[in-house]
Design a protein around this motif. Structure first.
Motif, PDB file in Angstrom:
ATOM      1  N   PRO A  21      25.626 116.952   6.987  1.00 32.87           N
ATOM      2  CA  PRO A  21      24.511 117.858   6.677  1.00 32.87           C
ATOM      3  C   PRO A  21      24.609 118.534   5.308  1.00 32.87           C
ATOM      4  O   PRO A  21      23.655 119.174   4.881  1.00 32.87           O
ATOM      5  CB  PRO A  21      24.558 118.887   7.814  1.00 32.87           C
ATOM      6  CG  PRO A  21      25.892 118.758   8.432  1.00 32.87           C
ATOM      7  CD  PRO A  21      26.390 117.377   8.158  1.00 32.87           C
ATOM      8  N   ARG A  22      25.704 118.346   4.594  1.00 33.71           N
ATOM      9  CA  ARG A  22      25.810 118.880   3.231  1.00 33.71           C
ATOM     10  C   ARG A  22      25.097 117.974   2.226  1.00 33.71           C
ATOM     11  O   ARG A  22      24.882 118.358   1.084  1.00 33.71           O
ATOM     12  CB  ARG A  22      27.278 119.025   2.819  1.00 33.71           C
ATOM     13  CG  ARG A  22      28.064 120.017   3.666  1.00 33.71           C
ATOM     14  CD  ARG A  22      29.532 119.947   3.374  1.00 33.71           C
ATOM     15  NE  ARG A  22      29.989 118.602   3.727  1.00 33.71           N
ATOM     16  CZ  ARG A  22      31.184 118.102   3.432  1.00 33.71           C
ATOM     17  NH1 ARG A  22      32.044 118.807   2.763  1.00 33.71           N
ATOM     18  NH2 ARG A  22      31.519 116.883   3.792  1.00 33.71           N
ATOM     19  N   LEU A  23      24.734 116.772   2.660  1.00 37.05           N
ATOM     20  CA  LEU A  23      24.095 115.792   1.779  1.00 37.05           C
ATOM     21  C   LEU A  23      22.625 115.605   2.132  1.00 37.05           C
ATOM     22  O   LEU A  23      22.210 115.865   3.261  1.00 37.05           O
ATOM     23  CB  LEU A  23      24.804 114.439   1.881  1.00 37.05           C
ATOM     24  CG  LEU A  23      26.279 114.402   1.512  1.00 37.05           C
ATOM     25  CD1 LEU A  23      26.835 113.014   1.778  1.00 37.05           C
ATOM     26  CD2 LEU A  23      26.486 114.807   0.072  1.00 37.05           C
TER      27      LEU A  23
ATOM     28  N   ARG B 264      15.556 113.688   3.357  1.00 39.46           N
ATOM     29  CA  ARG B 264      15.990 114.259   4.635  1.00 39.46           C
ATOM     30  C   ARG B 264      17.446 114.696   4.510  1.00 39.46           C
ATOM     31  O   ARG B 264      18.200 114.138   3.721  1.00 39.46           O
ATOM     32  CB  ARG B 264      15.925 113.206   5.738  1.00 39.46           C
ATOM     33  CG  ARG B 264      14.536 112.802   6.102  1.00 39.46           C
ATOM     34  CD  ARG B 264      14.439 112.457   7.578  1.00 39.46           C
ATOM     35  NE  ARG B 264      13.048 112.280   7.931  1.00 39.46           N
ATOM     36  CZ  ARG B 264      12.472 111.119   8.134  1.00 39.46           C
ATOM     37  NH1 ARG B 264      13.142 110.015   8.017  1.00 39.46           N
ATOM     38  NH2 ARG B 264      11.200 111.064   8.463  1.00 39.46           N
ATOM     39  N   ILE B 265      17.815 115.630   5.346  1.00 42.16           N
ATOM     40  CA  ILE B 265      19.231 115.979   5.469  1.00 42.16           C
ATOM     41  C   ILE B 265      19.927 114.746   6.058  1.00 42.16           C
ATOM     42  O   ILE B 265      19.457 114.155   7.034  1.00 42.16           O
ATOM     43  CB  ILE B 265      19.428 117.208   6.382  1.00 42.16           C
ATOM     44  CG1 ILE B 265      18.702 118.426   5.805  1.00 42.16           C
ATOM     45  CG2 ILE B 265      20.914 117.505   6.589  1.00 42.16           C
ATOM     46  CD1 ILE B 265      19.185 118.851   4.434  1.00 42.16           C
ATOM     47  N   TYR B 266      21.032 114.364   5.453  1.00 42.41           N
ATOM     48  CA  TYR B 266      21.771 113.174   5.877  1.00 42.41           C
ATOM     49  C   TYR B 266      22.447 113.466   7.218  1.00 42.41           C
ATOM     50  O   TYR B 266      23.284 114.363   7.317  1.00 42.41           O
ATOM     51  CB  TYR B 266      22.784 112.823   4.798  1.00 42.41           C
ATOM     52  CG  TYR B 266      23.549 111.549   5.013  1.00 42.41           C
ATOM     53  CD1 TYR B 266      22.906 110.368   5.363  1.00 42.41           C
ATOM     54  CD2 TYR B 266      24.925 111.511   4.829  1.00 42.41           C
ATOM     55  CE1 TYR B 266      23.601 109.189   5.526  1.00 42.41           C
ATOM     56  CE2 TYR B 266      25.636 110.339   4.978  1.00 42.41           C
ATOM     57  CZ  TYR B 266      24.974 109.182   5.339  1.00 42.41           C
ATOM     58  OH  TYR B 266      25.673 108.020   5.496  1.00 42.41           O
TER      59      TYR B 266
ATOM     60  N   LEU C 189      21.548 107.617  -1.117  1.00 48.03           N
ATOM     61  CA  LEU C 189      22.407 108.803  -1.162  1.00 48.03           C
ATOM     62  C   LEU C 189      22.684 109.284  -2.587  1.00 48.03           C
ATOM     63  O   LEU C 189      23.406 110.256  -2.776  1.00 48.03           O
ATOM     64  CB  LEU C 189      23.729 108.520  -0.457  1.00 48.03           C
ATOM     65  CG  LEU C 189      23.623 108.381   1.059  1.00 48.03           C
ATOM     66  CD1 LEU C 189      24.942 107.935   1.658  1.00 48.03           C
ATOM     67  CD2 LEU C 189      23.151 109.679   1.695  1.00 48.03           C
ATOM     68  N   CYS C 190      22.120 108.624  -3.569  1.00 51.88           N
ATOM     69  CA  CYS C 190      22.355 109.016  -4.962  1.00 51.88           C
ATOM     70  C   CYS C 190      21.478 110.203  -5.351  1.00 51.88           C
ATOM     71  O   CYS C 190      20.329 110.309  -4.913  1.00 51.88           O
ATOM     72  CB  CYS C 190      22.064 107.846  -5.902  1.00 51.88           C
ATOM     73  SG  CYS C 190      23.229 106.489  -5.696  1.00 51.88           S
ATOM     74  N   ASP C 191      22.013 111.039  -6.190  1.00 47.79           N
ATOM     75  CA  ASP C 191      21.280 112.200  -6.678  1.00 47.79           C
ATOM     76  C   ASP C 191      20.065 111.747  -7.486  1.00 47.79           C
ATOM     77  O   ASP C 191      20.159 110.834  -8.313  1.00 47.79           O
ATOM     78  CB  ASP C 191      22.216 113.047  -7.546  1.00 47.79           C
ATOM     79  CG  ASP C 191      21.628 114.390  -7.904  1.00 47.79           C
ATOM     80  OD1 ASP C 191      20.557 114.422  -8.558  1.00 47.79           O
ATOM     81  OD2 ASP C 191      22.237 115.405  -7.543  1.00 47.79           O
ATOM     82  N   ARG C 192      18.917 112.356  -7.257  1.00 48.42           N
ATOM     83  CA  ARG C 192      17.681 111.996  -7.959  1.00 48.42           C
ATOM     84  C   ARG C 192      17.827 112.102  -9.472  1.00 48.42           C
ATOM     85  O   ARG C 192      17.206 111.360 -10.207  1.00 48.42           O
ATOM     86  CB  ARG C 192      16.512 112.919  -7.545  1.00 48.42           C
ATOM     87  CG  ARG C 192      16.199 112.946  -6.073  1.00 48.42           C
ATOM     88  CD  ARG C 192      15.835 111.609  -5.486  1.00 48.42           C
ATOM     89  NE  ARG C 192      17.058 110.863  -5.194  1.00 48.42           N
ATOM     90  CZ  ARG C 192      17.127 109.568  -4.911  1.00 48.42           C
ATOM     91  NH1 ARG C 192      16.077 108.848  -4.851  1.00 48.42           N
ATOM     92  NH2 ARG C 192      18.260 108.961  -4.669  1.00 48.42           N
ATOM     93  N   HIS C 193      18.635 113.027  -9.939  1.00 49.70           N
ATOM     94  CA  HIS C 193      18.825 113.213 -11.375  1.00 49.70           C
ATOM     95  C   HIS C 193      19.582 112.050 -12.012  1.00 49.70           C
ATOM     96  O   HIS C 193      19.558 111.902 -13.233  1.00 49.70           O
ATOM     97  CB  HIS C 193      19.559 114.524 -11.660  1.00 49.70           C
ATOM     98  CG  HIS C 193      18.814 115.721 -11.179  1.00 49.70           C
ATOM     99  ND1 HIS C 193      17.716 116.230 -11.839  1.00 49.70           N
ATOM    100  CD2 HIS C 193      18.982 116.498 -10.087  1.00 49.70           C
ATOM    101  CE1 HIS C 193      17.255 117.267 -11.186  1.00 49.70           C
ATOM    102  NE2 HIS C 193      18.004 117.459 -10.113  1.00 49.70           N
TER     103      HIS C 193
END
Length: 159
Positions: free
Chosen positions: A140-142, A134-136, A98-102
């Motif tokens: 669905p905002r994640l 994928r959409i979590y 769930l961590c941002d790729r950046h």
């Protein structure tokens, strides 16, 4: 809503791996600790200091109530406000997807910084043949990103 995971879960792959590898931690950090149920088991089993972070205030509040011996903080994997080399066991508890790729390289750098020389690293997350996003489904905002997160650490010859 309280976190329902309890100390009864002895089939946990993290707990089993630590036991099988004869790891004897003294100071543990679990990133993505939820309410600290796993961390509490480990701290009691090994007489270790248990510290955990999780972005959920609800989980941290629940954990502080249930496991007062633990040091639980609200936080994220990309900013670990702990001393260099403090922990001899670092666990990423099903959170990296769930961590941002950046933030991934910062997360690896922070984990490496707080892990003691010769310490142990446990990554418990999805392991897939092909990386994908994928959409979590819980929110669905994640977006969730599934990949081999150990490979990020293996890029460093120290691991």
């Amino acid at each position: 809503m309280a976190i329902e995971k309890t100390v009864k879960d002895k089939s946990d792959p993290v707990l089993m791996s630590i036991k099988e590898l004869s790891v004897r931690p003294r100071d543990i950090l679990e990133v993505g600790c939820a309410n600290g149920w796993r961390l509490d088991l480990l701290a009691r089993e090994y007489g270790a200091k248990g510290t955990g972070i999780d972005p959920s205030e609800e989980a941290i509040t629940d954990g502080r109530r249930r496991f007062p011996a633990l040091e639980l903080r609200r936080g994220t994997a990309d900013t670990l406000s702990f001393a260099d080399g403090r922990f001899d066991l670092l666990i990423y508890g099903f959170c990296l997807y769930l961590c941002d790729r950046h933030d991934l390289f910062r997360i690896v750098a922070e984990g490496d910084r707080v892990l003691a020389e010769g310490g142990h690293l446990v990554i418990y997350d999805f392991l897939v043949n092909e990386p994908h996003r994928r959409i979590y489904h819980h929110d669905p905002r994640l977006v969730s990103f599934k990949m081999n997160y150990a490979a990020l650490f293996y890029a460093n010859p120290a691991y």
